[in-house]
Design a protein around this motif. Structure first.
Motif, mmCIF file in Angstrom:
data_model
loop_
_atom_site.group_PDB
_atom_site.id
_atom_site.type_symbol
_atom_site.label_atom_id
_atom_site.label_comp_id
_atom_site.label_asym_id
_atom_site.label_seq_id
_atom_site.Cartn_x
_atom_site.Cartn_y
_atom_site.Cartn_z
ATOM 1 N N TYR A 182 -6.911 -3.635 12.395
ATOM 2 C CA TYR A 182 -5.573 -4.223 12.490
ATOM 3 C C TYR A 182 -4.498 -3.166 12.655
ATOM 4 C CZ TYR A 182 -1.549 -7.149 11.514
ATOM 5 O OH TYR A 182 -0.357 -7.805 11.603
ATOM 6 N N GLU A 183 -4.584 -2.121 11.880
ATOM 7 C CA GLU A 183 -3.539 -1.101 11.904
ATOM 8 C C GLU A 183 -3.746 -0.124 13.046
ATOM 9 O OE1 GLU A 183 -0.814 -1.105 10.227
ATOM 10 O OE2 GLU A 183 -1.441 -2.829 9.057
ATOM 11 N N THR A 184 -2.656 0.476 13.468
ATOM 12 C CA THR A 184 -2.729 1.475 14.521
ATOM 13 C C THR A 184 -3.215 2.796 13.945
ATOM 14 O OG1 THR A 184 -0.459 2.229 14.154
ATOM 15 C CG2 THR A 184 -0.788 0.421 15.732
ATOM 16 N N ILE B 22 -3.000 7.379 10.022
ATOM 17 C CA ILE B 22 -2.782 8.815 9.825
ATOM 18 C C ILE B 22 -1.596 9.035 8.888
ATOM 19 C CG2 ILE B 22 -2.049 10.948 10.978
ATOM 20 C CD1 ILE B 22 -3.790 10.064 13.361
ATOM 21 N N ALA B 23 -0.544 8.238 9.066
ATOM 22 C CA ALA B 23 0.625 8.366 8.186
ATOM 23 C C ALA B 23 0.258 8.072 6.733
ATOM 24 C CB ALA B 23 1.734 7.425 8.656
ATOM 25 N N LEU C 37 0.812 -1.207 0.000
ATOM 26 C CA LEU C 37 0.000 0.000 0.000
ATOM 27 C C LEU C 37 0.852 1.266 0.000
ATOM 28 C CD1 LEU C 37 -2.944 1.009 0.130
ATOM 29 C CD2 LEU C 37 -2.710 1.051 2.613
ATOM 30 N N THR C 38 1.973 1.230 0.680
ATOM 31 C CA THR C 38 2.825 2.416 0.769
ATOM 32 C C THR C 38 4.057 2.318 -0.127
ATOM 33 O OG1 THR C 38 3.894 1.465 2.708
ATOM 34 C CG2 THR C 38 2.074 2.979 3.114
ATOM 35 N N SER C 39 4.078 1.351 -1.013
ATOM 36 C CA SER C 39 5.221 1.198 -1.914
ATOM 37 C C SER C 39 5.003 2.016 -3.189
ATOM 38 C CB SER C 39 5.423 -0.280 -2.264
ATOM 39 O OG SER C 39 4.345 -0.735 -3.044
#
Length: 147
Positions: A109-111, A116-117, A35-37
């Motif tokens: 699942y995610e924090t 936010i990041a 997702l962030t790649s």
């Protein structure tokens, strides 16, 4: 892992040890890595793997729609989980149900810091969306609407 177990139990009635839950978790981890790649679609890239993992998660969730038929056959009045409630609503399209399930898995699942990041990353890459978000005025509902 604990929050993932809770979220799959509440929205899908799966135990963390169930094969579907294990497969969803594996695919979900691959999805989050990509997702962030860099958004490069070629075989073996993290982004390409993420797209494939997302499709696999959606296929698993589509398979769970078979419960809709079982619900109707048994004429169950009591809903067991969130997916059952969504399936009972005939106004929701399959795409909307699947998208909501994926979003809930993401949120479960995610924090908050990670989410936010990701939001900041994508808003910084898309200034038009950021400007649109800045121009949008949120109006509180209910008793706070006069404030």
């Amino acid at each position: 892992m604990f929050t993932f177990g809770v979220i799959v139990k509440q929205i899908l009635s799966l135990c963390p040890e169930d094969p579907e839950a294990i497969k969803i978790l594996e695919c979900y981890k691959t999805f989050m890595k990509g997702l962030t790649s860099l958004p490069l679609i070629f075989p073996g890239s993290p982004y390409s793997k993420a797209i494939k993992a997302r499709h696999q998660i959606l296929d698993i969730l589509r398979g769970m729609r078979q419960r809709e038929n079982r619900m109707r056959e048994k004429e169950e009045k009591e809903k067991k989980d969130f997916l059952d409630m969504l399936l009972a609503d005939e106004n929701l399209a399959e795409e909307n149900v699947l998208s909501l399930m994926l979003d809930l898995l993401l949120g479960g699942y995610e924090t908050t810091a990670m989410l936010i990041a990701i939001a900041v990353k994508y808003l910084s890459e898309n200034p038009e969306m950021l400007n649109e978000l800045k121009l949008t005025r949120f109006r509180p509902a209910g008793r706070f609407s006069r404030l």
